[in-house]
Motif scaffolding. Structure first.
Motif, short mmCIF file in Angstrom:
data_model
loop_
_atom_site.label_atom_id
_atom_site.label_comp_id
_atom_site.label_asym_id
_atom_site.label_seq_id
_atom_site.Cartn_x
_atom_site.Cartn_y
_atom_site.Cartn_z
N GLN A 1 -28.59 -25.89 38.61
CA GLN A 1 -29.43 -24.84 39.45
C GLN A 1 -30.55 -25.89 40.29
N HIS A 2 -30.66 -25.50 41.48
CA HIS A 2 -31.38 -26.14 42.27
C HIS A 2 -32.60 -25.26 43.10
N GLN A 3 -33.61 -25.83 43.47
CA GLN A 3 -34.57 -24.92 44.45
C GLN A 3 -34.78 -25.68 45.83
N LEU A 4 -34.53 -24.96 46.78
CA LEU A 4 -34.86 -25.48 48.22
C LEU A 4 -35.78 -24.88 48.69
N THR A 5 -36.71 -25.37 49.73
CA THR A 5 -37.78 -24.69 50.52
C THR A 5 -37.33 -25.15 52.00
N VAL A 6 -37.43 -24.29 52.88
CA VAL A 6 -37.07 -24.50 54.46
C VAL A 6 -38.51 -25.02 54.73
N GLN B 1 -39.48 -20.16 53.46
CA GLN B 1 -38.94 -19.54 52.22
C GLN B 1 -38.40 -20.50 51.35
N SER B 2 -38.05 -19.98 49.96
CA SER B 2 -37.34 -20.75 49.07
C SER B 2 -36.28 -19.95 48.63
N ILE B 3 -35.17 -20.57 47.96
CA ILE B 3 -34.24 -19.94 47.51
C ILE B 3 -33.68 -20.88 46.28
N ALA B 4 -33.12 -20.31 45.19
CA ALA B 4 -32.47 -21.09 44.44
C ALA B 4 -30.71 -21.22 44.47
N TRP B 5 -30.25 -22.21 44.32
CA TRP B 5 -28.62 -22.55 44.73
C TRP B 5 -28.20 -23.20 43.55
N THR B 6 -26.94 -23.30 43.47
CA THR B 6 -26.14 -23.88 42.42
C THR B 6 -25.30 -24.82 43.10
N ALA B 7 -25.40 -26.03 42.72
CA ALA B 7 -24.69 -27.31 43.14
C ALA B 7 -23.22 -27.02 42.43
N ARG B 8 -22.17 -27.84 43.11
CA ARG B 8 -20.77 -27.79 42.82
C ARG B 8 -20.72 -28.20 41.32
N ASP B 9 -21.71 -29.05 40.71
CA ASP B 9 -21.61 -29.44 39.22
C ASP B 9 -22.14 -28.42 38.31
N GLY B 10 -22.66 -27.11 38.90
CA GLY B 10 -23.05 -26.18 38.13
C GLY B 10 -24.61 -26.03 37.84
N GLY C 1 -25.56 -25.33 52.56
CA GLY C 1 -25.29 -24.72 53.80
C GLY C 1 -25.35 -23.19 53.67
N THR C 2 -24.68 -22.70 52.56
CA THR C 2 -24.55 -21.15 52.07
C THR C 2 -26.23 -20.62 51.69
N ALA C 3 -26.90 -21.74 50.94
CA ALA C 3 -28.13 -21.26 50.68
C ALA C 3 -29.10 -20.95 51.75
N ILE D 1 -16.63 -20.27 46.72
CA ILE D 1 -17.23 -20.40 47.99
C ILE D 1 -17.12 -19.15 48.87
N ALA D 2 -16.26 -18.54 49.04
CA ALA D 2 -16.12 -17.53 49.94
C ALA D 2 -16.71 -16.20 49.40
N GLU D 3 -16.87 -16.30 47.93
CA GLU D 3 -17.76 -15.20 47.35
C GLU D 3 -19.25 -15.26 47.63
N GLU D 4 -19.47 -16.67 47.25
CA GLU D 4 -21.00 -17.03 47.58
C GLU D 4 -21.33 -16.66 49.14
N LEU D 5 -20.50 -17.29 50.05
CA LEU D 5 -20.83 -16.91 51.27
C LEU D 5 -20.78 -15.34 51.63
N GLN D 6 -20.08 -14.60 51.13
CA GLN D 6 -19.78 -13.24 51.20
C GLN D 6 -21.27 -12.57 50.81
N ASN D 7 -21.60 -12.91 49.60
CA ASN D 7 -22.78 -12.48 48.87
C ASN D 7 -24.06 -12.54 49.85
N GLU D 8 -24.42 -13.73 50.31
CA GLU D 8 -25.37 -13.96 51.32
C GLU D 8 -24.95 -13.00 52.56
N ILE D 9 -23.95 -13.02 53.13
CA ILE D 9 -23.73 -12.12 54.44
C ILE D 9 -24.12 -10.67 53.78
#
Length: 141
Positions: free
Chosen positions: A122-127, A111-120, A101-103, A37-45
């Protein structure tokens, strides 16, 4: 056949200097107990354009924003993005330390982004919409 999807590059995101500082500290604080989780958040930052708070467009998701989004073809959801101590899924407050949240952080309306759920998976979400929290009411005299 494997479920491989070509996702493409992540969209550009914007963070305020305040959110950048607080989220960097949060990522460092959870690194030992939640490294993924820390790595994913840091990658976004790290990929964000960092600007003064007043320069963040009103339609960009920041901490405290009320966000309406849609994941794939599911129903639209409305949540408030908060720090972990304020999270309450029953009240629609999701933590920045969740995959969604991180996505969401730094995305703008549309905007849309792909994100990976805790079960591994892939999903896509759009704001769909972003609202900034109302200013606290003025103290009555």
């Amino acid at each position: 056949m494997t479920n491989a999807t070509s996702i493409g590059p992540k969209p550009p995101i914007v963070l305020s200097e305040e959110d950048y500082d607080r989220l960097t500290g949060l990522a460092e604080a959870v690194e030992d107990r939640a490294p993924a989780i820390a790595e994913e958040l840091q990658n976004e930052i790290d990929r964000a354009k960092v600007v003064p708070l007043g320069a963040v467009p009103a339609d960009v998701v920041r901490m405290g924003s009320i966000v309406e989004y849609r994941a794939e073809s599911g129903p639209a959801k409305r949540v408030t993005l908060v720090f972990p101590g304020d999270a309450d899924i029953a009240d629609g407050k999701i933590s920045i330390l969740t995959p969604i949240g991180t996505a969401l952080i730094g995305l703008a309306k549309g905007q849309s982004i792909a994100w990976t759920a805790r079960d591994g998976r892939q999903h896509q979400l759009t704001v769909l919409n972003v609202e900034q929290p109302p200013a606290p009411p003025a103290a009555e005299e």
